[in-house]
Design a protein around this motif. Structure first.
Motif, PDB file in Angstrom:
ATOM      1  N   VAL A 134       0.860  -1.178   0.000  1.00  0.00           N
ATOM      2  CA  VAL A 134       0.000   0.000   0.000  1.00  0.00           C
ATOM      3  C   VAL A 134       0.898   1.228   0.000  1.00  0.00           C
ATOM      4  CG1 VAL A 134      -1.779   1.270   1.256  1.00  0.00           C
ATOM      5  CG2 VAL A 134      -1.789  -1.239   1.274  1.00  0.00           C
ATOM      6  N   ILE A 135       0.684   2.095  -0.997  1.00  0.00           N
ATOM      7  CA  ILE A 135       1.423   3.353  -1.070  1.00  0.00           C
ATOM      8  C   ILE A 135       0.391   4.461  -0.863  1.00  0.00           C
ATOM      9  CG2 ILE A 135       2.937   4.825  -2.444  1.00  0.00           C
ATOM     10  CD1 ILE A 135       3.624   2.316  -4.132  1.00  0.00           C
ATOM     11  N   ASP A 136       0.382   5.011   0.349  1.00  0.00           N
ATOM     12  CA  ASP A 136      -0.618   6.011   0.728  1.00  0.00           C
ATOM     13  C   ASP A 136      -0.058   6.825   1.880  1.00  0.00           C
ATOM     14  OD1 ASP A 136      -2.913   7.395   1.710  1.00  0.00           O
ATOM     15  OD2 ASP A 136      -4.211   5.802   0.966  1.00  0.00           O
ATOM     16  N   ASP A 137      -0.201   8.147   1.805  1.00  0.00           N
ATOM     17  CA  ASP A 137       0.334   8.995   2.865  1.00  0.00           C
ATOM     18  C   ASP A 137      -0.491   8.935   4.141  1.00  0.00           C
ATOM     19  OD1 ASP A 137      -1.653  10.368   1.347  1.00  0.00           O
ATOM     20  OD2 ASP A 137      -1.028  12.265   2.231  1.00  0.00           O
TER      21      ASP A 137
ATOM     22  N   VAL B 281       3.875   1.991   2.840  1.00  0.00           N
ATOM     23  CA  VAL B 281       4.809   3.102   2.853  1.00  0.00           C
ATOM     24  C   VAL B 281       3.985   4.366   2.650  1.00  0.00           C
ATOM     25  CG1 VAL B 281       6.797   1.770   2.072  1.00  0.00           C
ATOM     26  CG2 VAL B 281       5.315   2.861   0.392  1.00  0.00           C
ATOM     27  N   THR B 282       4.523   5.487   3.124  1.00  0.00           N
ATOM     28  CA  THR B 282       3.740   6.716   3.095  1.00  0.00           C
ATOM     29  C   THR B 282       4.244   7.744   2.091  1.00  0.00           C
ATOM     30  OG1 THR B 282       5.012   7.545   4.967  1.00  0.00           O
ATOM     31  CG2 THR B 282       2.924   6.447   5.470  1.00  0.00           C
ATOM     32  N   SER B 283       5.156   7.341   1.219  1.00  0.00           N
ATOM     33  CA  SER B 283       5.595   8.263   0.174  1.00  0.00           C
ATOM     34  C   SER B 283       5.812   7.497  -1.120  1.00  0.00           C
ATOM     35  CB  SER B 283       6.885   8.977   0.578  1.00  0.00           C
ATOM     36  OG  SER B 283       8.008   8.137   0.448  1.00  0.00           O
TER      37      SER B 283
ATOM     38  N   GLN C 174      10.667  -2.433  -6.113  1.00  0.00           N
ATOM     39  CA  GLN C 174      11.914  -2.989  -6.644  1.00  0.00           C
ATOM     40  C   GLN C 174      12.466  -4.074  -5.732  1.00  0.00           C
ATOM     41  OE1 GLN C 174      14.089   0.705  -6.991  1.00  0.00           O
ATOM     42  NE2 GLN C 174      13.753   0.786  -9.195  1.00  0.00           N
ATOM     43  N   GLU C 175      12.387  -3.874  -4.423  1.00  0.00           N
ATOM     44  CA  GLU C 175      12.973  -4.815  -3.457  1.00  0.00           C
ATOM     45  C   GLU C 175      12.104  -6.040  -3.217  1.00  0.00           C
ATOM     46  OE1 GLU C 175      15.104  -1.290  -0.798  1.00  0.00           O
ATOM     47  OE2 GLU C 175      13.477  -2.461   0.069  1.00  0.00           O
ATOM     48  N   GLN C 176      10.797  -5.841  -3.092  1.00  0.00           N
ATOM     49  CA  GLN C 176       9.919  -6.916  -2.629  1.00  0.00           C
ATOM     50  C   GLN C 176       9.122  -7.605  -3.724  1.00  0.00           C
ATOM     51  OE1 GLN C 176       7.382  -5.206   0.348  1.00  0.00           O
ATOM     52  NE2 GLN C 176       9.019  -5.078   1.859  1.00  0.00           N
ATOM     53  N   GLN C 177       8.909  -6.964  -4.834  1.00  0.00           N
ATOM     54  CA  GLN C 177       8.088  -7.510  -5.907  1.00  0.00           C
ATOM     55  C   GLN C 177       6.750  -8.030  -5.370  1.00  0.00           C
ATOM     56  OE1 GLN C 177      10.672 -10.327  -7.833  1.00  0.00           O
ATOM     57  NE2 GLN C 177      12.013  -8.725  -8.578  1.00  0.00           N
ATOM     58  N   PRO C 178       5.899  -7.120  -4.876  1.00  0.00           N
ATOM     59  CA  PRO C 178       4.606  -7.544  -4.321  1.00  0.00           C
ATOM     60  C   PRO C 178       3.683  -8.107  -5.401  1.00  0.00           C
ATOM     61  CG  PRO C 178       4.674  -5.161  -4.583  1.00  0.00           C
ATOM     62  CD  PRO C 178       6.060  -5.678  -4.898  1.00  0.00           C
ATOM     63  N   ASP C 179       2.632  -8.790  -4.966  1.00  0.00           N
ATOM     64  CA  ASP C 179       1.649  -9.337  -5.900  1.00  0.00           C
ATOM     65  C   ASP C 179       0.761  -8.242  -6.483  1.00  0.00           C
ATOM     66  OD1 ASP C 179       2.442 -12.053  -5.543  1.00  0.00           O
ATOM     67  OD2 ASP C 179       1.391 -12.035  -3.617  1.00  0.00           O
ATOM     68  N   VAL C 180       0.421  -7.254  -5.647  1.00  0.00           N
ATOM     69  CA  VAL C 180      -0.423  -6.133  -6.070  1.00  0.00           C
ATOM     70  C   VAL C 180       0.024  -4.886  -5.319  1.00  0.00           C
ATOM     71  CG1 VAL C 180      -2.780  -5.174  -6.128  1.00  0.00           C
ATOM     72  CG2 VAL C 180      -2.437  -7.614  -6.494  1.00  0.00           C
ATOM     73  N   VAL C 181      -0.011  -3.753  -6.012  1.00  0.00           N
ATOM     74  CA  VAL C 181       0.235  -2.448  -5.387  1.00  0.00           C
ATOM     75  C   VAL C 181      -1.101  -1.727  -5.305  1.00  0.00           C
ATOM     76  CG1 VAL C 181       1.314  -0.179  -5.670  1.00  0.00           C
ATOM     77  CG2 VAL C 181       2.614  -2.249  -6.192  1.00  0.00           C
ATOM     78  N   ILE C 182      -1.428  -1.237  -4.120  1.00  0.00           N
ATOM     79  CA  ILE C 182      -2.601  -0.383  -3.939  1.00  0.00           C
ATOM     80  C   ILE C 182      -2.060   1.022  -3.732  1.00  0.00           C
ATOM     81  CG2 ILE C 182      -4.602   0.135  -2.506  1.00  0.00           C
ATOM     82  CD1 ILE C 182      -4.788  -2.871  -1.886  1.00  0.00           C
TER      83      ILE C 182
END
Length: 137
Positions: free
Chosen positions: A5-8, A32-34, A43-51
């Motif tokens: 999850v990428i959200d501030d 992460v918040t930024s 790049q580091e984790q290669q998640p299944d989905v990014v929200i």
């Protein structure tokens, strides 16, 4: 399922965890918040989905989406309060795979996540095209 999850707003990941637990969906969720942190985590984790949220300081979600697309095909689900058609179109043009407007029901969110994962799994398991052996005279 590993979600990034990428959200501030730091409460977003907690809310997603609660929603997914309620729906009996097993998910490992990092937040992460930024935008720059998000790009690095992909790049580091290669998640299944990014929200991804669109409205963030420093780097907005459209730019984050474009940056991620420059090196990864990870499914990107935009989860934003912005509901104007132009915002949706711009996010999809930036490389997002799906767009949901906050607030979203738990069942709709889970259905969209499953669709993205199914599409990714299918793409990764397609048989490779094989070149036939040369014909002998």
């Amino acid at each position: 399922m590993h979600l990034l999850v990428i959200d501030d707003d730091p409460t977003t990941a907690d809310l997603l965890k609660a929603i997914l637990q309620t729906m009996n969906v097993v998910a490992d969720i990092d937040q992460v918040t930024s935008g720059s942190e998000g790009i690095q985590k992909v790049q580091e984790q290669q998640p299944d989905v990014v929200i991804l949220d669109l409205v963030m300081p420093e780097m907005d979600g459209w730019k984050v989406c474009q940056e991620i697309r420059s090196f990864s095909n990870v499914p990107i689900l935009i989860l934003s309060a912005l509901d104007q058609p132009g915002h949706v179109a711009a996010a999809l043009d930036a490389g997002a795979d799906d767009y949901l407007i906050k607030p979203v029901s738990a069942s709709i969110l889970v259905a969209h996540l499953h669709t993205l994962l199914r599409r990714t799994l299918k793409a990764n398991t397609q048989p490779l095209a094989m070149t036939p052996p040369p014909l002998r005279p």
